[in-house]
Design a protein around this motif. Structure first.
Motif, PDB file in Angstrom:
ATOM      1  N   THR A  33      85.467  30.224  -1.974  1.00 44.30           N
ATOM      2  CA  THR A  33      86.798  29.573  -2.862  1.00 44.30           C
ATOM      3  C   THR A  33      86.089  28.743  -3.954  1.00 44.30           C
ATOM      4  O   THR A  33      86.807  28.588  -4.746  1.00 44.30           O
ATOM      5  N   ALA A  36      85.192  30.387  -6.639  1.00 41.70           N
ATOM      6  CA  ALA A  36      86.175  30.740  -7.805  1.00 41.70           C
ATOM      7  C   ALA A  36      86.821  29.741  -8.452  1.00 41.70           C
ATOM      8  O   ALA A  36      86.994  30.092  -9.568  1.00 41.70           O
ATOM      9  N   ARG A  40      87.333  30.190 -12.402  1.00 39.92           N
ATOM     10  CA  ARG A  40      88.335  29.997 -12.952  1.00 39.92           C
ATOM     11  C   ARG A  40      88.550  28.866 -13.948  1.00 39.92           C
ATOM     12  O   ARG A  40      88.823  28.973 -15.088  1.00 39.92           O
ATOM     13  N   LEU A  52      79.954  33.324  -8.072  1.00 37.01           N
ATOM     14  CA  LEU A  52      81.152  34.082  -7.653  1.00 37.01           C
ATOM     15  C   LEU A  52      80.950  35.322  -7.197  1.00 37.01           C
ATOM     16  O   LEU A  52      81.154  35.781  -6.135  1.00 37.01           O
TER      17      LEU A  52
END
Length: 105
Positions: A33, A36, A40, A52
């Motif tokens: 998480t 990510a 992002r 990631l």
């Protein structure tokens, strides 16, 4: 604009390090998480994207090992009790175990 870019880079680095720390601490879901979020936030940041990718692959491999262990443990326990086991691999990769007690299903 430069200050915002520096802040974004620092936050990406912080999230990437936090992801690695979470993995080391035995928290694979949290690690993926965080990685990510870092990717992002800054999709061109090579360390974030690499983390990631690696953590995602490692998590998938870990999940596979855990599933294999759970299946073997369940089969062992059922056989120990004299039950018959039917194992079926599903289309999504999960494994369905059917335990047959006595003469019927």
């Amino acid at each position: 604009a430069l200050d915002a870019a520096v802040a974004k880079a620092k936050e990406t680095d912080r999230l990437t390090r936090a992801a690695e720390d979470a993995w080391t601490a035995g928290e694979p879901d949290r690690a993926v998480t965080l990685a990510a979020q870092a990717a992002r936030l800054n999709p061109k940041d090579v360390p974030a994207v690499t983390a990631l990718d690696r953590l995602g692959r490692d998590k998938a491999r870990l999940d596979g090992f855990l599933q294999a262990y759970a299946v073997e443990k369940a089969k062992l326990e059922a056989r120990r009790k004299g039950y018959r086991i039917v194992e079926q691999t599903m289309a999504n990769g999960s494994i369905k175990l059917t335990v047959q007690v006595g003469g019927g299903a």
